[in-house]
Every structure is written in C-alpha cells, then in structure tokens.
Design an enzyme around this catalytic site. Sequence first.
Site, PDB file in Angstrom:
ATOM      1  N   ASP A   1     -28.503  44.014  24.392  1.00 31.71           N
ATOM      2  CA  ASP A   1     -29.272  44.448  23.507  1.00 31.71           C
ATOM      3  C   ASP A   1     -30.112  43.668  21.793  1.00 31.71           C
ATOM      4  O   ASP A   1     -31.090  43.700  21.996  1.00 31.71           O
ATOM      5  CB  ASP A   1     -28.693  45.786  22.858  1.00 31.71           C
ATOM      6  CG  ASP A   1     -28.201  46.640  24.308  1.00 31.71           C
ATOM      7  OD1 ASP A   1     -29.042  46.290  25.103  1.00 31.71           O
ATOM      8  OD2 ASP A   1     -27.736  47.285  23.665  1.00 31.71           O
TER       9      ASP A   1
ATOM     10  N   ASP B   1     -22.412  37.891  13.671  1.00 29.77           N
ATOM     11  CA  ASP B   1     -21.397  37.676  13.763  1.00 29.77           C
ATOM     12  C   ASP B   1     -21.543  36.701  15.173  1.00 29.77           C
ATOM     13  O   ASP B   1     -21.286  36.183  15.803  1.00 29.77           O
ATOM     14  CB  ASP B   1     -20.347  38.291  13.713  1.00 29.77           C
ATOM     15  CG  ASP B   1     -19.157  37.316  13.935  1.00 29.77           C
ATOM     16  OD1 ASP B   1     -18.728  35.819  13.621  1.00 29.77           O
ATOM     17  OD2 ASP B   1     -17.505  38.139  14.025  1.00 29.77           O
TER      18      ASP B   1
ATOM     19  N   HIS C   1     -22.791  44.158  23.202  1.00 33.08           N
ATOM     20  CA  HIS C   1     -24.515  44.550  23.728  1.00 33.08           C
ATOM     21  C   HIS C   1     -24.934  43.337  23.534  1.00 33.08           C
ATOM     22  O   HIS C   1     -26.137  43.575  22.297  1.00 33.08           O
ATOM     23  CB  HIS C   1     -24.191  45.767  23.040  1.00 33.08           C
ATOM     24  CG  HIS C   1     -24.222  45.547  21.093  1.00 33.08           C
ATOM     25  ND1 HIS C   1     -23.127  45.081  20.608  1.00 33.08           N
ATOM     26  CD2 HIS C   1     -25.270  45.236  20.061  1.00 33.08           C
ATOM     27  CE1 HIS C   1     -23.013  45.630  19.509  1.00 33.08           C
ATOM     28  NE2 HIS C   1     -24.274  45.642  18.938  1.00 33.08           N
TER      29      HIS C   1
ATOM     30  N   GLY D   1     -25.078  50.054  16.602  1.00 39.11           N
ATOM     31  CA  GLY D   1     -25.596  49.385  17.482  1.00 39.11           C
ATOM     32  C   GLY D   1     -25.215  48.763  18.769  1.00 39.11           C
ATOM     33  O   GLY D   1     -25.876  48.893  20.134  1.00 39.11           O
TER      34      GLY D   1
ATOM     35  N   ARG E   1     -36.072  38.346  20.539  1.00 40.26           N
ATOM     36  CA  ARG E   1     -37.695  37.862  21.559  1.00 40.26           C
ATOM     37  C   ARG E   1     -38.788  39.453  21.394  1.00 40.26           C
ATOM     38  O   ARG E   1     -39.238  38.809  20.838  1.00 40.26           O
ATOM     39  CB  ARG E   1     -36.896  38.534  22.944  1.00 40.26           C
ATOM     40  CG  ARG E   1     -37.742  38.462  23.849  1.00 40.26           C
ATOM     41  CD  ARG E   1     -38.248  38.552  24.995  1.00 40.26           C
ATOM     42  NE  ARG E   1     -37.539  39.843  25.735  1.00 40.26           N
ATOM     43  CZ  ARG E   1     -39.114  41.130  25.738  1.00 40.26           C
ATOM     44  NH1 ARG E   1     -40.012  40.235  25.748  1.00 40.26           N
ATOM     45  NH2 ARG E   1     -38.602  41.981  26.498  1.00 40.26           N
TER      46      ARG E   1
ATOM     47  N   HIS F   1     -22.544  42.433  12.250  1.00 39.14           N
ATOM     48  CA  HIS F   1     -21.828  43.362  13.053  1.00 39.14           C
ATOM     49  C   HIS F   1     -20.652  43.276  12.087  1.00 39.14           C
ATOM     50  O   HIS F   1     -20.799  43.239  10.721  1.00 39.14           O
ATOM     51  CB  HIS F   1     -21.543  41.737  13.466  1.00 39.14           C
ATOM     52  CG  HIS F   1     -23.087  41.335  15.187  1.00 39.14           C
ATOM     53  ND1 HIS F   1     -23.128  40.166  15.300  1.00 39.14           N
ATOM     54  CD2 HIS F   1     -23.523  42.663  15.667  1.00 39.14           C
ATOM     55  CE1 HIS F   1     -24.224  40.314  16.516  1.00 39.14           C
ATOM     56  NE2 HIS F   1     -24.187  42.017  16.019  1.00 39.14           N
TER      57      HIS F   1
ATOM     58  N   ASP G   1     -29.346  48.778  18.401  1.00 40.90           N
ATOM     59  CA  ASP G   1     -30.595  47.727  17.930  1.00 40.90           C
ATOM     60  C   ASP G   1     -31.659  47.942  18.891  1.00 40.90           C
ATOM     61  O   ASP G   1     -32.516  47.601  19.065  1.00 40.90           O
ATOM     62  CB  ASP G   1     -29.672  47.102  19.426  1.00 40.90           C
ATOM     63  CG  ASP G   1     -28.158  46.183  18.073  1.00 40.90           C
ATOM     64  OD1 ASP G   1     -28.545  46.373  16.716  1.00 40.90           O
ATOM     65  OD2 ASP G   1     -27.035  46.117  18.844  1.00 40.90           O
TER      66      ASP G   1
END
Length: 138
Positions: free
Chosen positions: A90, A80, A87, A55, A96, A8, A60
């Site tokens: 995402d 961060d 997002h 991202g 996951r 980030h 991402d």
Amino acid sequence: MKIALIAHDEKKKDMIQFTTAYSPILKSHQLYATGTTGALISKKTGLPVHKVKSGPLGGDQQIGAKVANNEIDIVIFFKDPLTAQPHEPDISALMRLCDVYLIPLATNMATAEVMVKGLEHGDLSWREIVKEQEGNDI
C-alpha cells in the site's frame, strides 16, 4: 492546499514535532491524515484534520485514491526505514501515485521542512494552476 500527513509508529513523535513547529503555516491549509496520526496531530496541536482509516487498515489506500482524484496537493509521509511494514504494498502504491500525478512527496522531516517553507512562500502555487487547467479540459 490539501496536505496529507502520514507517519509510521516510530515516526509519530517526529510528525507531532513537525506539525507543532509549522502549525502557523499548516493552519491555513486543509489537512488530511491516516487515523492514529490524525488523532495525535489534532490532540497535540489543535489543528483540524480530516481523518481516514489507519494505514494498515486501508488509510494509505484512501490517501492514494485522493491523490489519483486530484484531491491532495502534497503528501508528507514520515516513513520508518528500519522497520518492516505489513502493508508495504500500500505504501509503495501511494508513493507511485504521487510520482504519476506529480504530487510532491516528503518522506522525512528535512524534506518536509523544505516543502512547507516553499508552501509558505507560495512556491507550490503551480498545483493550483494545474488543477484549474485540468478543470477546463473536462
């Protein structure tokens, strides 16, 4: 090994510091990164980096697709935790997928250092064995 590097905005300096410090280890692996992070890493360290989109623009998700297709072995994502991300869904999906596909995921410098030290000593070579076994099952 194929390593994804994401940071980030507020963590990009940390990622540059990390990749600079560990460039002797990282240079023998294939590096992938989201757009801005990848450009900064290449510029500051000279390491070759395969870049995907930024991202917020889908990078991402692109890394997540690579995880799902067994094209990434390790994800280092300096998040961060103090700033809301537009997002966030995402980011959650990528994390996951790392859990689903047993991809080691470091979300801070301390964990990333342990992971890269393990990589240096061959402790993550089990990923190559898993990929070989999956290739034989097809």
